[in-house]
Design a protein around this motif. Structure first.
Motif, mmCIF file in Angstrom:
data_model
loop_
_atom_site.group_PDB
_atom_site.id
_atom_site.type_symbol
_atom_site.label_atom_id
_atom_site.label_comp_id
_atom_site.label_asym_id
_atom_site.label_seq_id
_atom_site.Cartn_x
_atom_site.Cartn_y
_atom_site.Cartn_z
ATOM 1 N N ILE A 1 0.843 -1.193 0.000
ATOM 2 C CA ILE A 1 0.000 0.000 0.000
ATOM 3 C C ILE A 1 0.878 1.242 0.000
ATOM 4 C CG2 ILE A 1 -0.188 0.009 2.540
ATOM 5 C CD1 ILE A 1 -3.035 1.143 2.172
ATOM 6 N N PHE A 2 0.475 2.270 -0.731
ATOM 7 C CA PHE A 2 1.268 3.487 -0.852
ATOM 8 C C PHE A 2 0.901 4.459 0.279
ATOM 9 C CE2 PHE A 2 1.136 2.695 -5.721
ATOM 10 C CZ PHE A 2 2.003 1.631 -5.560
ATOM 11 N N LEU A 3 1.868 4.779 1.118
ATOM 12 C CA LEU A 3 1.654 5.677 2.247
ATOM 13 C C LEU A 3 1.925 7.131 1.895
ATOM 14 C CD1 LEU A 3 3.280 3.690 5.194
ATOM 15 C CD2 LEU A 3 0.924 3.595 4.356
ATOM 16 N N ASP A 4 2.787 7.357 0.935
ATOM 17 C CA ASP A 4 3.093 8.719 0.488
ATOM 18 C C ASP A 4 3.415 8.655 -0.992
ATOM 19 O OD1 ASP A 4 3.498 11.424 0.503
ATOM 20 O OD2 ASP A 4 5.465 11.355 1.448
ATOM 21 N N VAL A 5 2.910 9.594 -1.750
ATOM 22 C CA VAL A 5 3.095 9.621 -3.202
ATOM 23 C C VAL A 5 3.401 11.043 -3.631
ATOM 24 C CG1 VAL A 5 2.019 9.287 -5.456
ATOM 25 C CG2 VAL A 5 1.515 7.682 -3.597
ATOM 26 N N GLN A 6 4.434 11.193 -4.437
ATOM 27 C CA GLN A 6 4.726 12.463 -5.089
ATOM 28 C C GLN A 6 4.879 12.182 -6.576
ATOM 29 O OE1 GLN A 6 4.967 15.599 -3.724
ATOM 30 N NE2 GLN A 6 4.351 14.745 -1.751
ATOM 31 N N GLU A 7 3.978 12.736 -7.378
ATOM 32 C CA GLU A 7 4.016 12.449 -8.810
ATOM 33 C C GLU A 7 5.057 13.297 -9.534
ATOM 34 O OE1 GLU A 7 0.337 12.490 -10.877
ATOM 35 O OE2 GLU A 7 -0.624 11.031 -9.538
ATOM 36 N N SER A 8 5.572 12.728 -10.588
ATOM 37 C CA SER A 8 6.475 13.445 -11.480
ATOM 38 C C SER A 8 5.736 14.588 -12.161
ATOM 39 C CB SER A 8 7.025 12.478 -12.527
ATOM 40 O OG SER A 8 7.647 13.163 -13.586
ATOM 41 N N SER A 9 6.491 15.572 -12.597
ATOM 42 C CA SER A 9 5.892 16.674 -13.358
ATOM 43 C C SER A 9 5.942 16.415 -14.858
ATOM 44 C CB SER A 9 6.623 17.989 -13.037
ATOM 45 O OG SER A 9 7.997 17.890 -13.374
ATOM 46 N N GLN A 10 6.473 15.256 -15.257
ATOM 47 C CA GLN A 10 6.545 14.914 -16.672
ATOM 48 C C GLN A 10 5.131 14.765 -17.248
ATOM 49 O OE1 GLN A 10 9.374 14.509 -18.393
ATOM 50 N NE2 GLN A 10 10.979 13.677 -17.078
ATOM 51 N N PRO A 11 4.907 15.172 -18.485
ATOM 52 C CA PRO A 11 3.576 15.013 -19.089
ATOM 53 C C PRO A 11 3.116 13.553 -19.108
ATOM 54 C CG PRO A 11 4.944 16.456 -20.429
ATOM 55 C CD PRO A 11 5.846 15.861 -19.390
ATOM 56 N N VAL A 12 4.021 12.637 -19.397
ATOM 57 C CA VAL A 12 3.732 11.202 -19.349
ATOM 58 C C VAL A 12 4.414 10.649 -18.114
ATOM 59 C CG1 VAL A 12 3.951 8.990 -20.522
ATOM 60 C CG2 VAL A 12 3.589 11.067 -21.860
ATOM 61 N N ARG A 13 3.608 10.164 -17.166
ATOM 62 C CA ARG A 13 4.154 9.748 -15.873
ATOM 63 C C ARG A 13 3.273 8.674 -15.251
ATOM 64 N NH1 ARG A 13 1.592 14.641 -15.339
ATOM 65 N NH2 ARG A 13 -0.053 14.792 -13.756
ATOM 66 N N TYR A 14 3.791 8.065 -14.205
ATOM 67 C CA TYR A 14 2.985 7.134 -13.427
ATOM 68 C C TYR A 14 2.095 7.942 -12.498
ATOM 69 C CZ TYR A 14 1.821 3.449 -10.040
ATOM 70 O OH TYR A 14 1.167 2.571 -9.213
ATOM 71 N N THR A 15 0.795 7.737 -12.611
ATOM 72 C CA THR A 15 -0.175 8.449 -11.788
ATOM 73 C C THR A 15 -0.808 7.486 -10.808
ATOM 74 O OG1 THR A 15 -0.666 10.038 -13.549
ATOM 75 C CG2 THR A 15 -2.300 9.805 -11.814
ATOM 76 N N THR A 16 -0.713 7.805 -9.520
ATOM 77 C CA THR A 16 -1.317 6.978 -8.485
ATOM 78 C C THR A 16 -1.646 7.870 -7.299
ATOM 79 O OG1 THR A 16 -1.081 4.921 -7.211
ATOM 80 C CG2 THR A 16 0.886 6.324 -7.406
ATOM 81 N N SER A 17 -2.083 7.289 -6.200
ATOM 82 C CA SER A 17 -2.486 8.097 -5.050
ATOM 83 C C SER A 17 -2.213 7.350 -3.757
ATOM 84 C CB SER A 17 -3.980 8.445 -5.142
ATOM 85 O OG SER A 17 -4.759 7.259 -5.164
ATOM 86 N N ILE A 18 -2.166 8.097 -2.674
ATOM 87 C CA ILE A 18 -2.012 7.498 -1.359
ATOM 88 C C ILE A 18 -3.179 6.533 -1.112
ATOM 89 C CG2 ILE A 18 -2.080 7.998 1.131
ATOM 90 C CD1 ILE A 18 -0.657 10.650 0.487
ATOM 91 N N GLY A 19 -2.852 5.361 -0.607
ATOM 92 C CA GLY A 19 -3.866 4.349 -0.360
ATOM 93 C C GLY A 19 -4.018 3.342 -1.484
ATOM 94 N N SER A 20 -3.452 3.626 -2.656
ATOM 95 C CA SER A 20 -3.484 2.649 -3.746
ATOM 96 C C SER A 20 -2.655 1.426 -3.365
ATOM 97 C CB SER A 20 -2.950 3.264 -5.035
ATOM 98 O OG SER A 20 -3.794 4.303 -5.488
ATOM 99 N N GLN A 21 -3.005 0.281 -3.940
ATOM 100 C CA GLN A 21 -2.326 -0.960 -3.595
ATOM 101 C C GLN A 21 -1.912 -1.713 -4.850
ATOM 102 O OE1 GLN A 21 -4.369 -3.336 -0.592
ATOM 103 N NE2 GLN A 21 -5.457 -1.522 0.143
ATOM 104 N N VAL A 22 -0.829 -2.479 -4.718
ATOM 105 C CA VAL A 22 -0.368 -3.361 -5.790
ATOM 106 C C VAL A 22 -0.035 -4.713 -5.160
ATOM 107 C CG1 VAL A 22 0.522 -1.514 -7.274
ATOM 108 C CG2 VAL A 22 2.017 -2.525 -5.530
ATOM 109 N N PRO A 23 -0.125 -5.806 -5.923
ATOM 110 C CA PRO A 23 0.197 -7.115 -5.363
ATOM 111 C C PRO A 23 1.626 -7.156 -4.848
ATOM 112 C CG PRO A 23 -0.918 -7.346 -7.467
ATOM 113 C CD PRO A 23 -0.581 -5.893 -7.326
ATOM 114 N N ILE A 24 1.803 -7.687 -3.667
ATOM 115 C CA ILE A 24 3.115 -7.640 -3.041
ATOM 116 C C ILE A 24 4.152 -8.445 -3.818
ATOM 117 C CG2 ILE A 24 2.755 -9.604 -1.470
ATOM 118 C CD1 ILE A 24 4.137 -7.811 0.698
ATOM 119 N N TYR A 25 3.717 -9.516 -4.485
ATOM 120 C CA TYR A 25 4.659 -10.385 -5.200
ATOM 121 C C TYR A 25 4.956 -9.887 -6.607
ATOM 122 C CZ TYR A 25 0.680 -12.180 -7.833
ATOM 123 O OH TYR A 25 -0.419 -12.279 -8.653
#
Length: 245
Positions: free
Chosen positions: A110-134
């Motif tokens: 789970i993402f506890l802190d997120v700072q997005e890039s300022s690049q026009p094409v970037r990974y966009t996500t938010s605090i609280g988002s989750q990804v499979p641990i494996y």
């Protein structure tokens, strides 16, 4: 596994965060596609507990200040202190890519802190988002901090879903990735969960917490830079004041 009633309660809060205006129980039911009877009961319960109120008579419900009061009290004991927030901002500045801190949440990272890039094409996500641990570098940098016995217990409850040809699809495959990460000094991913994204992560054992420091960006920019990005993360981790406290 999720508990539907708890999930619905959180969905109501997220609903108001999008709507930003009062709503009746009938409007909530219609817009969320829920049965009217159960929606009326849930809204009535939340109002009775002080979490919803009616700003105007018969004008619909809105979250009460009780949410803010609870959030502020929780935030005062924030497990992600200002030092780590500043750390993530530095990673964005130094790498030019979206940076974050992850922790374990069951079989997810789970993402506890997120700072997005300022690049026009970037990974966009938010605090609280989750990804499979494996199936993420963020997750494997957390798993690397577990004992082998802890990981074996985790594997027994995991369902290894294959999201792409690069997804590790078994306990043995994950262990091989962990060994490779230990050898190279960092954990990495290449579109194994989210298409066209490359990730780099290092363990971040901070004040007794198991965290991971992560940088993620498009494969086109990041795949060949993973070693350089890892060196930046490692340098910033070494500069943290209270790493092992």
């Amino acid at each position: 596994m999720t508990v539907r009633r708890a999930e619905n309660t959180l969905e109501i809060l997220e609903y108001f965060a999008r709507r930003l205006s009062p709503a009746t129980a009938a409007e909530i039911a219609e817009e969320l596609g829920w049965p009217r009877s159960s929606t009326f009961k849930l809204v009535g319960t939340m109002a009775a507990k002080g979490y919803l109120y009616e700003p105007r008579p018969r004008g619909g419900y809105y979250p009460s200040p009780r949410w803010l009061d609870l959030a502020e009290r929780v935030t005062r004991s924030d497990p992600v202190p200002n030092e780590l927030h500043a750390f993530v901002r530095t990673l964005v500045r130094e790498t030019g890519e979206t940076s974050l801190i992850a922790a374990m949440a069951g079989d997810q990272a789970i993402f506890l802190d997120v700072q997005e890039s300022s690049q026009p094409v970037r990974y966009t996500t938010s605090i609280g988002s989750q990804v499979p641990i494996y199936a993420s570098s963020a997750g494997r940098a957390l798993m690397a901090q577990m004992s082998r016995d802890e990981r074996q217990r985790l594997y027994r409850r995991l369902t290894f879903e294959t999201f792409s040809p690069t997804t590790p699809d078994s306990a043995e495959a994950v262990e091989a990735e962990l060994a490779a990460g230990k050898e190279r000094g960092f954990h990495q991913s290449n579109a194994e969960y989210t298409p066209d994204l490359a990730g780099v992560s290092l363990p971040l054992p901070y004040r007794g917490q198991r965290l991971s420091a992560v940088v993620v960006g498009p494969v086109s920019r990041c795949l060949d830079r993973r070693s350089a990005i890892a060196a930046i993360i490692a340098k910033q981790i070494a500069m943290l004041d209270h790493l092992q406290e």
